[in-house]
Design an enzyme around this catalytic site. Structure first.
Site, PDB file in Angstrom:
ATOM      1  N   ASP A  33       0.875  -1.179   0.000  1.00 45.63           N
ATOM      2  CA  ASP A  33       0.000   0.000   0.000  1.00 45.63           C
ATOM      3  C   ASP A  33       0.905   1.219   0.000  1.00 45.63           C
ATOM      4  O   ASP A  33       1.893   1.262   0.739  1.00 45.63           O
ATOM      5  CB  ASP A  33      -0.910   0.000   1.224  1.00 45.63           C
ATOM      6  N   ASP A  93      -6.707  -1.114  -4.927  1.00 45.74           N
ATOM      7  CA  ASP A  93      -7.785  -0.926  -3.954  1.00 45.74           C
ATOM      8  C   ASP A  93      -8.805   0.095  -4.454  1.00 45.74           C
ATOM      9  O   ASP A  93     -10.013  -0.087  -4.280  1.00 45.74           O
ATOM     10  CB  ASP A  93      -7.226  -0.444  -2.609  1.00 45.74           C
TER      11      ASP A  93
END
Length: 158
Positions: A115, A133
């Site tokens: 991330d 995402d």
């Protein structure tokens, strides 16, 4: 063929960005992204679980459940392949599949999902995510709109 291209673009683009982040020194994170007036910050986070680290100790579940769900979506997209008038639903599924494939690659190859950015406003300040995402979220939202508008239903005679 357009939807396969979108899937490849989303998954490939996210994996490319993850690779660029992973090559940088961890000491350089977090930091604001230049030109965003500190609204976007770059991170180098490794998440071995589901969002927010949920179930990070259950590696097999964290790998297998998204694999099953992604496989089901791919099957659904292939089954709709020749259906007319379901373009938005196919687009939504392609967005989710592309984001999911990128994260699946991470889970199986790296052992964690990379991330790398955060939007620094409102409730999103504490959330770090990746492009995959975003596409999963946007695709799921578009799918919900399609269902609420009735696009997901088969027409009589089909």
């Amino acid at each position: 063929m357009v939807f396969a291209g979108l899937i490849a673009l989303v998954a490939g683009g996210d994996l490319w960005l993850k690779q660029k982040i992973e090559k940088q020194k961890p000491e350089g994170f977090p930091r604001p992204l230049a030109g965003t007036k500190d609204r976007i910050w770059l991170y180098r986070n490794h998440n071995a679980g589901f969002p927010f680290g949920f179930m990070e100790k259950q590696e097999k579940v964290v790998q297998t459940l998204p694999l099953i769900l992604t496989s089901m979506l791919i099957g659904g997209l292939l089954a709709m392949g020749k259906d007319k008038g379901r373009g938005l639903q196919k687009l939504a599924m392609s967005m989710v599949i592309g984001g999911s494939l990128s994260n699946l690659y991470d889970r199986y190859i790296r052992g964690y999902v990379v991330d790398y950015f955060s939007l620094r406003f409102g409730p999103l300040k504490e959330v770090v995510f990746n492009l995959g995402d975003i596409f999963i979220l946007l695709g799921a939202g578009l799918q919900a709109v399609c269902i609420s508008l009735g696009e997901g239903k088969r027409r009589d005679g089909e």
